[in-house]
Design an enzyme around this catalytic site. Sequence first.
Site, mmCIF file in Angstrom:
data_model
loop_
_atom_site.group_PDB
_atom_site.id
_atom_site.type_symbol
_atom_site.label_atom_id
_atom_site.label_comp_id
_atom_site.label_asym_id
_atom_site.label_seq_id
_atom_site.Cartn_x
_atom_site.Cartn_y
_atom_site.Cartn_z
ATOM 1 N N ASN A 1 0.847 -1.199 0.000
ATOM 2 C CA ASN A 1 0.000 0.000 0.000
ATOM 3 C C ASN A 1 0.878 1.243 0.000
ATOM 4 O O ASN A 1 1.935 1.275 0.624
ATOM 5 C CB ASN A 1 -0.876 -0.006 1.260
ATOM 6 C CG ASN A 1 -1.773 1.214 1.344
ATOM 7 O OD1 ASN A 1 -2.411 1.594 0.358
ATOM 8 N ND2 ASN A 1 -1.825 1.854 2.510
ATOM 9 N N HIS B 1 1.177 5.109 1.123
ATOM 10 C CA HIS B 1 0.571 5.967 2.152
ATOM 11 C C HIS B 1 1.345 7.288 2.236
ATOM 12 O O HIS B 1 2.568 7.282 2.319
ATOM 13 C CB HIS B 1 0.567 5.257 3.507
ATOM 14 C CG HIS B 1 -0.229 6.002 4.533
ATOM 15 N ND1 HIS B 1 -1.613 6.004 4.548
ATOM 16 C CD2 HIS B 1 0.162 6.814 5.548
ATOM 17 C CE1 HIS B 1 -2.035 6.766 5.545
ATOM 18 N NE2 HIS B 1 -0.973 7.264 6.166
ATOM 19 N N SER C 1 5.318 6.553 2.381
ATOM 20 C CA SER C 1 5.716 5.181 2.716
ATOM 21 C C SER C 1 5.057 4.189 1.764
ATOM 22 O O SER C 1 3.926 4.400 1.325
ATOM 23 C CB SER C 1 5.264 4.816 4.142
ATOM 24 O OG SER C 1 5.755 5.730 5.094
ATOM 25 N N ASP D 1 -2.620 0.405 8.020
ATOM 26 C CA ASP D 1 -1.360 1.118 7.742
ATOM 27 C C ASP D 1 -0.242 0.687 8.699
ATOM 28 O O ASP D 1 0.683 1.471 8.968
ATOM 29 C CB ASP D 1 -1.563 2.648 7.794
ATOM 30 C CG ASP D 1 -2.499 3.124 6.703
ATOM 31 O OD1 ASP D 1 -2.511 2.526 5.623
ATOM 32 O OD2 ASP D 1 -3.232 4.101 6.944
HETATM 33 C C1 GAR Z 1 -2.323 9.160 -2.714
HETATM 34 O O1 GAR Z 1 -1.773 10.336 -2.181
HETATM 35 C C2 GAR Z 1 -2.100 8.008 -1.740
HETATM 36 O O2 GAR Z 1 -0.900 8.095 -1.030
HETATM 37 C C3 GAR Z 1 -3.276 8.184 -0.826
HETATM 38 O O3 GAR Z 1 -4.333 8.504 -1.694
HETATM 39 C C4 GAR Z 1 -3.850 9.271 -2.779
HETATM 40 C C5 GAR Z 1 -4.420 8.722 -4.075
HETATM 41 O O4 GAR Z 1 -4.269 9.630 -5.112
HETATM 42 N N1 GAR Z 1 -3.539 6.978 -0.081
HETATM 43 C C6 GAR Z 1 -3.972 6.961 1.176
HETATM 44 O O5 GAR Z 1 -4.197 7.971 1.811
HETATM 45 C C7 GAR Z 1 -4.158 5.577 1.768
HETATM 46 N N2 GAR Z 1 -4.525 5.651 3.136
HETATM 47 P P1 GAR Z 1 -4.549 9.186 -6.617
HETATM 48 O O6 GAR Z 1 -5.957 8.619 -6.677
HETATM 49 O O7 GAR Z 1 -4.436 10.447 -7.414
HETATM 50 O O8 GAR Z 1 -3.512 8.166 -6.995
#
Ligand code: GAR
Length: 190
Positions: free
Chosen positions: A103, A105, A132, A141
């Site tokens: 994942n 994060h 991460s 997480d």
């Molecule tokens: C990313 O910033 C990712 O790190 C985060 O969601 C966003 C997705 O953006 N993930 C989390 O927060 C997981 N808990 P995207 O749809 O433009 O790729």
Amino acid sequence: MKKIIILFSGTGTNLLNLIEKLHGRELEVAAAITNRPDAGGIAKARVKGIHVDIIDHKDFESRETFDGVLVDKIKSYPYDLVVMAGFMRILTPHFTDNIRAINLHPSLLPKFKGAQAIERSFESSDKEGGVSVHWVSGELDGGEVVAQESFVKAAGESIESFSEKIRRIEYDLLPRTIVELLKGTTKNDE
Ligand code: GAR
């Protein structure tokens, strides 16, 4: 060629970045799966010729039944690794006991687990932010970190600038980590 399956829920800019950087080069994106019928990433993947499955979590009575269908769908494809790129679901053991996944994060775990990680990390007194990539485990997480990259908060930095730095790191770190994991040159022991 090694194969990955990408799970996503939203805009899908990381999904698109993975397809553009890796698909047909370093590996094959066997499929992308989303839990949201309105996810922006659906069109981004389909225009690149990637098959997208939509499994709407609202159609299921419990997290367990949703996870069961998701696991079955993943297992219907040949794959080497499942990658969560903006997949916003709390997972049950039905998933975490059956699927080997990483994942992405947007914080320096173990700091700022869960939702709104960018905002909470920005508003904290921490001098650094970061990204991460970790193994998915039964704890939200909380699985072992595979790769991490940090940056120093600039004085008076805006949330827009802070978020942009996170995105830039994500677009570099996630594809690099996937390639290294599939080659077995990074922590692959889960
Ligand atoms: C990313 O910033 C990712 O790190 C985060 O969601 C966003 C997705 O953006 N993930 C989390 O927060 C997981 N808990 P995207 O749809 O433009 O790729």
